[in-house]
Write an enzyme that holds these catalytic residues in place. Structure first.
Site, PDB file in Angstrom:
ATOM      1  CE  LYS A  50       0.271  -0.095   5.927  1.00 32.48           C
ATOM      2  NZ  LYS A  50      -1.003   0.036   5.234  1.00 32.48           N
ATOM      3  CD  GLN A  94      -2.967   2.462   3.442  1.00 34.40           C
ATOM      4  OE1 GLN A  94      -2.049   1.646   3.456  1.00 34.40           O
ATOM      5  NE2 GLN A  94      -3.778   2.641   4.485  1.00 34.40           N
ATOM      6  CG  ASP A 119      -3.623  -5.224   2.886  1.00 38.75           C
ATOM      7  OD1 ASP A 119      -3.325  -5.023   4.077  1.00 38.75           O
ATOM      8  OD2 ASP A 119      -3.703  -4.322   2.036  1.00 38.75           O
TER       9      ASP A 119
HETATM   10  N1  GUN Z   1      -6.563   1.023   5.393  1.00 40.91           N
HETATM   11  C1  GUN Z   1      -6.797   0.842   6.716  1.00 40.91           C
HETATM   12  N2  GUN Z   1      -6.298  -0.326   7.151  1.00 40.91           N
HETATM   13  C2  GUN Z   1      -5.736  -0.923   6.076  1.00 40.91           C
HETATM   14  C3  GUN Z   1      -5.048  -2.147   5.888  1.00 40.91           C
HETATM   15  O1  GUN Z   1      -4.863  -2.958   6.804  1.00 40.91           O
HETATM   16  N3  GUN Z   1      -4.614  -2.389   4.619  1.00 40.91           N
HETATM   17  C4  GUN Z   1      -4.828  -1.521   3.590  1.00 40.91           C
HETATM   18  N4  GUN Z   1      -4.383  -1.857   2.383  1.00 40.91           N
HETATM   19  N5  GUN Z   1      -5.451  -0.371   3.737  1.00 40.91           N
HETATM   20  C5  GUN Z   1      -5.908  -0.080   4.973  1.00 40.91           C
END
Ligand code: GUN
Length: 296
Positions: A50, A94, A119
């Protein structure tokens, strides 16, 4: 039949190019803060990707790394600070959180300002999506829809079957496909005759986290198969929820693992950061000034 391979690399590049173009027109530098609690190795890889994508597009990127034994109060205070930081347009915590904080997951996600919730997990954004007012939709399903659009795969009137009912993928995917006028069925662990329903799919989305769960006999010839699973089966081998080799002989189009949906998720995150920045710039959002003049 040998299926057309839907390359995550190709469509992620298109999504990122569009995000960058939109950002350049905005006249500000979109900013993303990623909060990571603990040191889950898989999460560390995603978080690095990211940040790398932000760098690639020239976005401002902040990483908040907290130890696994961080208290809920400290984590909420970090989110409050980022909510009030005008240089940050998108905040992502996350998941999964460490075991000690897992009960607080929804409270933590609810603390992120809905307008910075890149998200799309905040209940306000979940509600906006389900009522057709969505602008920040969860990145994985939103990226899949963008890919289908770029690949000219029709959704209108098609039967889309989703295996998996998670808040992150299954449920928002259903909303997004409904908004494209597909007829949507969600299957899950309690579904009877799952294989029979899956065989009816024109568009099949597998998001269950079971290696090679979807076999060739479960797929209608010519169907589009989107594999959201990433499962480690050997120390160095990743496979999806779909038996790629066999299913690609039956499907019309299929996403590979790796090199498929995972890349779309990060690309769509970049688009969501731009969308959030644009909403904040235009004042088209619900971030309110508190009496201290800070954004809450
Ligand atoms: N963990 C697995 N997929 C995601 C996601 O799309 N966003 C976040 N914040 N954590 C994750």
């Amino acid at each position: 039949m040998t299926a057309r391979i839907l390359s995550g690399r190709e469509y992620a590049a298109k999504i990122k190019e569009a995000a960058k173009r939109e950002a350049d027109l905005l006249g500000l530098r979109p900013g993303l803060a990623v909060v990571m609690v603990g040191d889950n190795p898989a999460s560390a890889v995603y978080v690095r990707n990211k940040n790398k994508s932000c760098e690639e597009l020239g976005f401002h990127s902040v990483m908040e790394t907290l130890s696994a034994n961080t208290s809920k109060e400290r984590l909420l205070a970090v989110i409050d600070r980022l909510n009030a930081d005008a240089s940050i347009h998108g905040i992502l915590v996350q998941l999964p959180l460490p075991a000690e904080l897992s009960d607080a997951e929804q409270e933590v996600l609810n603390r992120i300002s809905p307008d910075k919730d890149v998200d799309g997990f905040h209940p306000v954004n979940v509600g906006r999506l389900s009522t057709g007012q969505g602008s920040l939709a969860p990145c994985t399903p939103a990226g899949c829809i963008k890919m289908l659009e770029y690949a000219d795969i029709p959704m209108d009137g098609k039967h889309a079957v989703i295996i998996g009912r998670s808040n992150i993928v299954g449920k928002p995917m259903a909303q997004l496909l409904l908004a494209k006028n597909a007829t949507v069925t969600i299957c899950h662990s309690h579904t009877k005759d799952l294989a029979k329903i899956v065989r009816e799919a024109d568009i099949l989305v597998a998001a269950i986290g079971k290696p090679r769960f979807v076999t060739a006999d479960m797929v209608k010839p010519g169907a589009t198969v989107i594999d959201v699973g990433i499962n480690r089966v050997e120390p160095k081998k990743l496979v999806g929820d779909v038996d790629f080799e066999a299913v690609s002989e039956v499907a019309g189009a299929i996403t590979p693992v790796p090199g498929g949906v995972g890349l779309l998720t990060v690309a769509m995150l970049m688009q969501n950061v731009v969308t959030a920045a644009k909403m904040q710039l235009q004042g088209n959002c619900n971030i309110e000034k508190t009496d201290k003049g800070k954004m809450a």
